[in-house]
Design a protein around this motif. Structure first.
Motif, PDB file in Angstrom:
ATOM      1  N   MET A  44      40.209  25.196  -1.397  1.00  0.00           N
ATOM      2  CA  MET A  44      40.656  24.600  -0.148  1.00  0.00           C
ATOM      3  C   MET A  44      39.542  23.730   0.412  1.00  0.00           C
ATOM      4  SD  MET A  44      41.649  26.524   3.374  1.00  0.00           S
ATOM      5  CE  MET A  44      40.215  25.954   4.281  1.00  0.00           C
ATOM      6  N   ASN A  45      39.898  22.731   1.228  1.00  0.00           N
ATOM      7  CA  ASN A  45      38.896  21.849   1.829  1.00  0.00           C
ATOM      8  C   ASN A  45      38.256  22.540   3.043  1.00  0.00           C
ATOM      9  OD1 ASN A  45      41.396  21.668   3.205  1.00  0.00           O
ATOM     10  ND2 ASN A  45      40.874  19.687   4.061  1.00  0.00           N
ATOM     11  N   ASN A  46      37.486  23.592   2.763  1.00  0.00           N
ATOM     12  CA  ASN A  46      36.935  24.430   3.826  1.00  0.00           C
ATOM     13  C   ASN A  46      36.099  23.654   4.836  1.00  0.00           C
ATOM     14  OD1 ASN A  46      37.561  27.402   3.184  1.00  0.00           O
ATOM     15  ND2 ASN A  46      36.914  26.616   1.202  1.00  0.00           N
TER      16      ASN A  46
ATOM     17  N   VAL B  66      41.006  29.880  21.086  1.00  0.00           N
ATOM     18  CA  VAL B  66      40.738  30.437  19.761  1.00  0.00           C
ATOM     19  C   VAL B  66      41.451  29.595  18.705  1.00  0.00           C
ATOM     20  CG1 VAL B  66      40.973  32.441  18.227  1.00  0.00           C
ATOM     21  CG2 VAL B  66      40.551  32.788  20.680  1.00  0.00           C
ATOM     22  N   ILE B  67      40.704  29.198  17.675  1.00  0.00           N
ATOM     23  CA  ILE B  67      41.297  28.604  16.469  1.00  0.00           C
ATOM     24  C   ILE B  67      40.889  29.485  15.302  1.00  0.00           C
ATOM     25  CG2 ILE B  67      41.409  26.621  14.904  1.00  0.00           C
ATOM     26  CD1 ILE B  67      40.798  24.795  17.192  1.00  0.00           C
ATOM     27  N   THR B  68      41.830  29.772  14.424  1.00  0.00           N
ATOM     28  CA  THR B  68      41.537  30.607  13.264  1.00  0.00           C
ATOM     29  C   THR B  68      41.991  29.931  11.986  1.00  0.00           C
ATOM     30  OG1 THR B  68      41.861  32.802  12.280  1.00  0.00           O
ATOM     31  CG2 THR B  68      43.746  31.837  13.403  1.00  0.00           C
ATOM     32  N   HIS B  69      41.405  30.352  10.874  1.00  0.00           N
ATOM     33  CA  HIS B  69      41.996  29.962   9.589  1.00  0.00           C
ATOM     34  C   HIS B  69      43.122  30.932   9.275  1.00  0.00           C
ATOM     35  CE1 HIS B  69      42.712  28.294   5.750  1.00  0.00           C
ATOM     36  NE2 HIS B  69      42.580  29.478   5.173  1.00  0.00           N
TER      37      HIS B  69
ATOM     38  N   THR C 100      44.035  26.439  11.125  1.00  0.00           N
ATOM     39  CA  THR C 100      44.002  25.629   9.912  1.00  0.00           C
ATOM     40  C   THR C 100      44.738  26.463   8.863  1.00  0.00           C
ATOM     41  OG1 THR C 100      41.850  26.568   9.306  1.00  0.00           O
ATOM     42  CG2 THR C 100      41.833  24.490  10.499  1.00  0.00           C
ATOM     43  N   ARG C 101      45.837  25.955   8.355  1.00  0.00           N
ATOM     44  CA  ARG C 101      46.719  26.776   7.523  1.00  0.00           C
ATOM     45  C   ARG C 101      46.719  26.297   6.070  1.00  0.00           C
ATOM     46  NH1 ARG C 101      52.454  27.560   9.896  1.00  0.00           N
ATOM     47  NH2 ARG C 101      51.260  29.034  11.179  1.00  0.00           N
ATOM     48  N   SER C 102      46.536  27.250   5.157  1.00  0.00           N
ATOM     49  CA  SER C 102      46.621  26.993   3.723  1.00  0.00           C
ATOM     50  C   SER C 102      47.077  28.292   3.064  1.00  0.00           C
ATOM     51  CB  SER C 102      45.264  26.552   3.171  1.00  0.00           C
ATOM     52  OG  SER C 102      45.330  26.335   1.782  1.00  0.00           O
ATOM     53  N   SER C 103      48.157  28.246   2.314  1.00  0.00           N
ATOM     54  CA  SER C 103      48.737  29.459   1.736  1.00  0.00           C
ATOM     55  C   SER C 103      47.894  29.975   0.573  1.00  0.00           C
ATOM     56  CB  SER C 103      50.160  29.192   1.245  1.00  0.00           C
ATOM     57  OG  SER C 103      50.632  30.281   0.476  1.00  0.00           O
ATOM     58  N   VAL C 104      47.349  31.179   0.736  1.00  0.00           N
ATOM     59  CA  VAL C 104      46.568  31.769  -0.350  1.00  0.00           C
ATOM     60  C   VAL C 104      47.485  32.250  -1.475  1.00  0.00           C
ATOM     61  CG1 VAL C 104      46.496  34.122   0.581  1.00  0.00           C
ATOM     62  CG2 VAL C 104      44.612  33.294  -0.840  1.00  0.00           C
TER      63      VAL C 104
ATOM     64  N   LYS D 109      44.690  21.170   0.637  1.00  0.00           N
ATOM     65  CA  LYS D 109      44.317  20.763   1.981  1.00  0.00           C
ATOM     66  C   LYS D 109      44.956  21.663   3.032  1.00  0.00           C
ATOM     67  CE  LYS D 109      43.322  15.903   1.016  1.00  0.00           C
ATOM     68  NZ  LYS D 109      43.594  14.499   1.403  1.00  0.00           N
ATOM     69  N   ALA D 110      44.138  22.107   3.968  1.00  0.00           N
ATOM     70  CA  ALA D 110      44.640  22.917   5.078  1.00  0.00           C
ATOM     71  C   ALA D 110      45.243  22.001   6.140  1.00  0.00           C
ATOM     72  CB  ALA D 110      43.509  23.741   5.680  1.00  0.00           C
ATOM     73  N   GLU D 111      46.297  22.487   6.771  1.00  0.00           N
ATOM     74  CA  GLU D 111      46.983  21.730   7.814  1.00  0.00           C
ATOM     75  C   GLU D 111      46.606  22.307   9.175  1.00  0.00           C
ATOM     76  OE1 GLU D 111      51.616  20.666   9.107  1.00  0.00           O
ATOM     77  OE2 GLU D 111      51.180  22.150   7.563  1.00  0.00           O
ATOM     78  N   LEU D 112      46.310  21.450  10.134  1.00  0.00           N
ATOM     79  CA  LEU D 112      46.005  21.902  11.490  1.00  0.00           C
ATOM     80  C   LEU D 112      47.308  22.098  12.251  1.00  0.00           C
ATOM     81  CD1 LEU D 112      43.795  22.511  13.622  1.00  0.00           C
ATOM     82  CD2 LEU D 112      43.955  20.106  14.305  1.00  0.00           C
TER      83      LEU D 112
END
Length: 341
Positions: A161-163, A272-275, A294-298, A326-329
């Motif tokens: 992922m684009n951490n 608060v923002i979380t992954h 920031t969302r990315s399906s593991v 890529k994670a989506e905000l």
């Protein structure tokens, strides 16, 4: 569906279809891919034992997990394994999962090679000074890394992922909302993903000629108690943070609990923002989710990693494969403008 029916659907001989499915070199790459795609689409499952006998392969993928990888032995890791397992089953592969002390990782890899227990290996949770790939290269076992090893991004196969850019984007959002005291609750930073997230967090500050306060940065196993205790301690500071950037939904739940216990409202008093790994058992969903994330399906990462390992890395172990997810905000209820002093 049996082999004869699959061959008829492809207008090929049963021999050609069988050889394509079993990886014989005389079948062209184009034909092999067409056969495999049609087999998946029509639900054809070859007999694993027959394939083992025909090819001399084990028809299994190995996952060797060092005990010290605390970050990986959690529900997020199991979500990845569930996704990979679905793909293995679709391709007719078994999964071998082995948990060993750190000192025995090399021995576990050598046992895989000597006993031909697996045709390839997935490496999880690479650390900044990781050397597991060197053992696998010595043993000539194909492998794919879930994550990256610093300095070896070009010559090793990985999916990640684009951490860094994801956490830079999340930090930018908080800075745009006027927050200047932002806490980072990260995973263990000797792991590559966490180190990249911290750099993204610091980079967003630097681009605005700001400096992230080290006193507001924490790292640990990503648990709920870690989130709650860290949030309580940071909110007790003379100049407490007005926002938190968190590396895990599980930890963010702890942060939310601490905010509530202090009589504060998340999104109004503290942002608060979380992954969010899009965990099936812990959904952060709705028209406007609870957490900005920031969302990315593991789980999808597991599915895709298994596909890459079987379809590209094993046939061509000397051709590195690289894939970014890529994670989506996603904007939720947990963020708002910085409260006035």
């Amino acid at each position: 569906m049996n082999l004869k029916q699959l061959a008829e659907a492809l207008s090929l001989s049963q021999t050609t279809v069988s050889r394509a499915l079993n990886g014989y070199p005389e079948v062209s790459e184009e034909t092999r891919k067409r056969v495999e795609e049609t087999a998946r689409r029509l639900g054809y499952a070859p007999n694993s034992q027959a394939r083992r006998l025909a090819t001399g392969r084990s028809m299994a993928i190995g996952h060797v997990i060092p005990v010290s990888l605390h970050e990986m032995m959690n529900p997020v890791f199991m979500e990845f394994i569930a996704g990979a397992g679905q793909t293995y089953a679709r391709f007719g592969y078994d999964m071998i999962l082995t948990v060993v002390p750190d000192a025995q990782v090399g021995a576990a890899y050598r046992e895989i090679a000597v006993r031909k227990k697996a045709d390839a290996v997935m490496i999880h949770g690479p650390r900044l000074d990781d050397h597991r790939h060197e053992i696998l290269q010595e043993l000539k076992i194909p492998f794919l890394i879930h994550g990256r090893i610093p300095g070896r991004e070009n010559d090793l196969s990985w999916i990640d992922m684009n951490n860094g850019s994801a956490f830079e984007t999340a930090t930018d959002l908080l800075l745009d909302l006027g927050h200047r005291r932002i806490a980072l609750l990260n995973g263990l930073e000797d792991m590559d993903f966490a180190a990249r997230r911290r750099r993204g967090f610091e980079r967003a500050h630097a681009h605005r000629n700001l400096t992230a306060d080290p006193a507001l940065m924490r790292q640990a196993d990503m648990t709920e108690p870690y989130g709650a205790s860290s949030a309580h301690a940071l909110l007790d500071l003379p100049e407490p943070p007005t926002a938190f950037l968190v590396s895990s939904m599980i930890t963010a739940i702890g942060v939310s609990r601490a905010i509530s216990e202090r009589g504060l409202k998340m999104g109004r008093d503290v942002s608060v923002i979380t992954h969010d790994d899009a965990l099936s058992f812990l959904p952060n969903t709705g028209d406007k989710p609870i957490f900005t994330c920031t969302r990315s399906s593991v789980r999808y990462a597991g599915e895709r990693a298994a596909e890459l390992l079987i379809d590209q890395v094993m046939p061509h172990p000397d051709k590195p494969v690289h894939e970014y997810l890529k994670a989506e905000l996603i904007i939720g209820h947990s963020t708002g403008p910085a409260p006035k002093a």
